[in-house]
Design a protein around this motif. Structure first.
Motif, short mmCIF file in Angstrom:
data_model
loop_
_atom_site.label_atom_id
_atom_site.label_comp_id
_atom_site.label_asym_id
_atom_site.label_seq_id
_atom_site.Cartn_x
_atom_site.Cartn_y
_atom_site.Cartn_z
N THR A 87 0.67 -1.13 -0.24
CA THR A 87 0.16 -0.04 0.15
C THR A 87 1.20 0.93 0.34
O THR A 87 1.72 1.54 0.58
N CYS A 88 0.34 1.81 -0.73
CA CYS A 88 0.96 4.00 -1.16
C CYS A 88 0.02 4.27 -2.16
O CYS A 88 -0.05 4.09 -2.23
N THR A 89 0.04 4.99 -0.99
CA THR A 89 -1.01 6.40 -1.41
C THR A 89 -0.21 7.70 -0.90
O THR A 89 0.81 8.39 -0.45
N TYR A 90 -0.34 8.81 -2.15
CA TYR A 90 -0.33 9.96 -2.27
C TYR A 90 -1.30 11.43 -2.24
O TYR A 90 -2.53 11.13 -2.26
N SER A 91 -1.08 12.20 -2.14
CA SER A 91 -1.76 13.12 -1.66
C SER A 91 -1.13 15.32 -2.79
O SER A 91 -0.09 15.03 -2.53
N LEU A 92 -1.46 15.64 -3.47
CA LEU A 92 -1.58 16.31 -4.16
C LEU A 92 -2.50 17.64 -4.18
O LEU A 92 -3.86 17.43 -3.67
N THR A 93 -2.01 18.35 -3.55
CA THR A 93 -2.64 20.14 -3.80
C THR A 93 -3.02 20.55 -5.79
O THR A 93 -2.82 19.15 -6.75
N ASN A 94 -4.16 21.59 -5.69
CA ASN A 94 -4.48 22.24 -6.37
C ASN A 94 -3.72 22.34 -8.14
O ASN A 94 -4.37 22.17 -8.75
N THR A 95 -2.64 22.36 -6.78
CA THR A 95 -2.01 22.84 -8.20
C THR A 95 -0.75 22.23 -9.09
O THR A 95 -0.34 21.81 -10.32
N TYR A 96 -0.55 20.60 -8.99
CA TYR A 96 -0.04 19.76 -9.13
C TYR A 96 -1.05 18.82 -9.19
O TYR A 96 -2.37 18.43 -8.93
N THR A 97 -0.33 17.90 -10.20
CA THR A 97 -0.64 16.91 -11.39
C THR A 97 -0.06 15.67 -11.49
O THR A 97 1.12 15.82 -11.62
N LEU A 98 -0.53 14.78 -10.67
CA LEU A 98 -0.05 13.15 -10.69
C LEU A 98 0.67 13.05 -12.34
O LEU A 98 0.44 13.33 -14.02
N ARG A 99 2.28 13.38 -12.37
CA ARG A 99 3.09 12.69 -13.45
C ARG A 99 3.27 11.16 -13.75
O ARG A 99 3.92 10.87 -15.05
N GLU A 100 3.91 10.68 -12.78
CA GLU A 100 4.24 9.78 -13.07
C GLU A 100 4.33 8.64 -11.83
O GLU A 100 4.39 9.23 -10.06
N ILE A 101 4.15 7.43 -11.56
CA ILE A 101 4.45 6.49 -10.15
C ILE A 101 5.10 5.20 -10.87
O ILE A 101 5.16 4.25 -11.88
N GLY A 152 5.51 11.00 -8.53
CA GLY A 152 6.14 12.61 -9.24
C GLY A 152 5.04 13.46 -10.08
O GLY A 152 4.58 12.96 -10.08
N ALA A 153 4.57 14.24 -9.69
CA ALA A 153 3.85 15.48 -10.10
C ALA A 153 4.77 16.70 -10.02
O ALA A 153 5.44 17.24 -10.39
N SER A 154 3.76 17.10 -11.46
CA SER A 154 3.64 18.63 -12.05
C SER A 154 2.49 19.76 -11.69
O SER A 154 1.66 19.49 -11.37
N SER A 155 3.61 20.77 -11.91
CA SER A 155 2.65 22.16 -11.45
C SER A 155 2.34 22.73 -12.68
O SER A 155 2.60 22.64 -13.88
N SER A 156 1.06 23.25 -12.56
CA SER A 156 0.05 23.84 -13.87
C SER A 156 0.63 24.90 -13.98
O SER A 156 0.53 25.62 -15.36
N GLY A 157 1.65 25.80 -12.72
CA GLY A 157 2.39 27.39 -13.10
C GLY A 157 3.70 26.79 -13.27
O GLY A 157 4.37 25.58 -14.10
#
Length: 441
Positions: free
Chosen positions: A41-55, A119-124
């Motif tokens: 089990t591995c979970t993650y949490s992102l803010t609204n300005t970030y989207t998932l890039r890779e696992i 990994g996560a990327s920012s929309s900004g």
């Protein structure tokens, strides 16, 4: 004061950046039996300005970082090496924010540490984020049932008992009881076997004289066991219950010479010190063809004179006990009729071989006759049925030759010879008949 203010502001900014991506599951230990499916089990949490890039998932084996699985949103899941077709993501929906890994058909080689990387990327214009967690996977292998070995020192009277549960992962947990009450082990070891499994060993030492009639129990516990496994021994004198015979003759019947016979001295199981065994034949030495090993006596190609009473004596430092068995060996009866040599089986085999040889010979003769007949019919078919038979003369060859010469001479005399005459005038030849000698005269 100004420096302290700058430090506080910088710390708050760094914490805010780190808060853009968080991951859970780090340090977890997961256990599952081999052959089954397991989920890390591995979970993650992102803010609204970030989207998932890779696992990404890695196996950390012996300091190496080996790829297990890679996933990019909107693409397929890629698996590698020994994990191909066995590794998958529990959920690829980015909204679920789950990066858990599922392994099917768990193998012992899967045992070890795994790393979950998100990994996560920012929309900004913010920098990409990456977080990881390490999870320990234990591939459970149930060890064999525990066994107890004893080592008795007749000089000191000290008895050492060693309990071993072989080939487990992790090693089994061993404890001791004496007459139902727990006692402490003198030594406990986990030994790595050649395939990487773990052998658990636990040892206790007691004075044999003070522990007579006591029962010692070794208890093995393991996550793969549904219940604890046990082994026990009792300090005391051996007791012989019987001496078995193999092959076992029917009541009132005897054994036959040339048979191999095995006698087994049956004693109470779990008695220590381990008893020693002594065999005797009619109170004396054993036959030359007999071999004794522990509680077994083997008689090879038994003879009639090997009949008698065989006695087994089992003994240890606490006492001894005796058992016996009587065997009767008779001569092997030859059922071959008088005048017939060889065994009945050999005669049958010989008859079958002779019959087959005769059939083969008949087949060869028939084939040769058929071939010769076919050739004769073929030659006859080439001749015309209306062709007259040649007349064979029975006259001698010399008479036929002489008759031919006479006929040729007569023919020459009847025909006049032509004579070629050269003429002077016209330059051509004129043919004239040779004058008859009779007429000239």
């Amino acid at each position: 004061m100004q420096r302290l203010l700058v430090f506080v502001v910088f710390s708050l900014v760094a914490a805010a950046v780190r808060a853009q991506l968080t991951i859970s599951g780090d340090g977890a230990v997961v256990q599952e039996s081999i052959g089954r499916s397991v989920t890390l089990t591995c979970t993650y949490s992102l803010t609204n300005t970030y989207t998932l890039r890779e696992i990404k998932w890695y196996s950390l084996m012996d300091g190496d970082r080996e790829s297990v699985l890679v996933y990019y949103p909107g693409q397929s899941v890629y698996t590698y090496g020994l994990y191909r077709n066995r590794a998958s993501l529990v959920n690829t929906d980015a909204a679920a924010q789950v990066a858990s890994l599922r392994l099917s058909n768990l193998q012992f080689s899967d045992n070890g540490t795994y790393e979950c990387v998100v990994g996560a990327s920012s929309s900004g214009s913010a920098a990409p984020q990456e977080a990881s967690a390490e999870i320990e996977l234990v591939a459970l292998v149930a060890p064999n049932d525990p066994v107890i070995d004893d080592d008795f020192n007749s000089v000191t009277g000290n008895l050492t008992l060693t309990c071993t549960a072989y080939t487990g992962n992790p090693a089994a947990f061993l404890t001791w009881n004496r007459d139902g009450s727990p006692i402490s082990a003198d030594r406990a070891d986990n030994i790595t076997s050649w395939r990487g499994y773990l052998d658990a060993q636990s040892t206790i030492s007691v004075t044999a004289s003070s522990a007579q009639s006591s029962t010692f129990e070794c208890v093995a516990q393991h996550p793969a066991f549904t219940s604890a496994q046990r082994a026990s021994v009792t300090l005391g004198s051996p007791s012989v219950s019987s001496v078995s015979i193999n092959p076992s003759p029917a009541p009132g019947q005897s054994l036959v010479e040339l048979d191999d016979i095995i006698l087994t001295c049956m004693t109470q199981e779990g008695i220590v010190p381990q008893p020693t065994y002594e065999w005797r034949h009619d109170g004396g030495s054993l036959p030359t063809s007999a071999q004794a090993y522990r509680n077994e006596l083997k008689i090879f190609s038994a003879q009639v004179e090997d009949s008698g009473i065989y006695t087994c004596t089992a003994s240890n430092s606490f006492g001894s006990d005796t058992g016996d068995a009587s065997i009767l060996i008779t001569e092997r009866v030859d059922n071959t009729p008088e005048g017939q040599t060889g065994s009945p089986v050999g005669s049958v085999v010989g008859g079958v071989v002779a019959a087959l040889a005769f059939l083969v010979l008949v087949a060869i003769v028939a084939f040769a006759w058929w071939r010769s007949k076919e050739r004769g019919d073929y030659n006859t078919a080439e001749q015309s049925p209306e062709e007259p038979e040649a007349v064979v003369s029975t006259e001698p060859e010399e008479e036929k030759d002489e008759e031919k010469l006479n006929l040729m001479e007569e023919k020459k005399e009847e025909e006049p010879e032509e004579v070629k005459v050269e003429t002077q005038g016209e330059g051509h030849a004129e043919v004239a008949k040779k004058p008859d000698p009779d007429q000239t005269a």
